[in-house]
Design a protein around this motif. Structure first.
Motif, short mmCIF file in Angstrom:
data_model
loop_
_atom_site.label_atom_id
_atom_site.label_comp_id
_atom_site.label_asym_id
_atom_site.label_seq_id
_atom_site.Cartn_x
_atom_site.Cartn_y
_atom_site.Cartn_z
N ARG A 32 28.97 61.87 117.77
CA ARG A 32 27.51 62.04 117.94
C ARG A 32 27.15 63.51 118.07
O ARG A 32 26.09 63.93 117.61
CB ARG A 32 27.02 61.24 119.15
N ASP A 35 27.37 65.03 114.59
CA ASP A 35 26.22 64.62 113.76
C ASP A 35 24.99 65.48 113.98
O ASP A 35 24.08 65.49 113.15
CB ASP A 35 25.87 63.15 114.03
N LYS A 36 24.95 66.24 115.07
CA LYS A 36 23.80 67.11 115.35
C LYS A 36 23.81 68.38 114.49
O LYS A 36 22.82 69.08 114.41
CB LYS A 36 23.76 67.49 116.83
#
Length: 115
Positions: A32, A35-36
Motif C-alpha cells: 500500500r 502504491d502511493k
C-alpha cells in the motif's frame, strides 16, 4: 528505488552496484505504501544518478541532493544540504548517501535549507 514521489525499476544487479547502491538498503515495505508512488522510468544507465539521490564525494564532507535544473529539465544540478538541521528537516537518512566518483560531476544549484 523510491526517490521523491516516484518508484524506479533498476534493470540489473550490475546497474545497481555500479550506481553505488548497497544491498542492505533494500527493505520490505507494505504494498500500500509502494502504491502511493507514481511509476518513474527504468534505471538502466550508470553514467548519472536519478533526481533526488543524495550524494557526496569521497574527498568532501558536503552532502548534496540531485535535482533537475530549474532552467533546463534535461540537465541536473547538485544542491548542497546546508547543515544537519536541514538534513533532518528534509527527513533524510545518513545511511542512504551515495559516494560519487570524482569523474561524475554536476553543476551546483541553490543550497537546501530547513523547511
Amino acid at each position: 528505488l523510491l526517490l521523491g514521489t516516484e518508484k524506479y525499476w533498476i534493470t540489473s544487479e550490475d546497474v545497481f552496484t555500479k550506481l553505488g547502491y548497497q544491498w542492505n538498503w533494500i527493505e520490505d515495505i507494505d504494498p500500500r505504501l509502494l502504491d502511493k508512488y507514481t511509476i518513474g522510468s527504468e534505471i538502466n544507465y550508470t553514467n548519472r544518478h536519478p533526481n533526488f539521490t543524495l550524494v557526496k564525494y569521497a574527498d568532501d564532507s558536503k552532502v548534496y541532493r540531485l535535482e533537475a535544473d530549474s532552467t533546463d529539465a534535461a540537465k541536473q544540478v547538485k544542491r548542497h544540504i546546508k547543515d544537519e538541521k536541514a538534513f533532518k528537516s528534509l527527513k533524510y537518512r545518513w545511511d542512504r548517501i551515495v559516494t560519487l566518483p570524482a569523474a561524475e560531476s554536476y553543476a551546483t544549484g541553490d543550497q537546501l535549507t530547513s523547511q
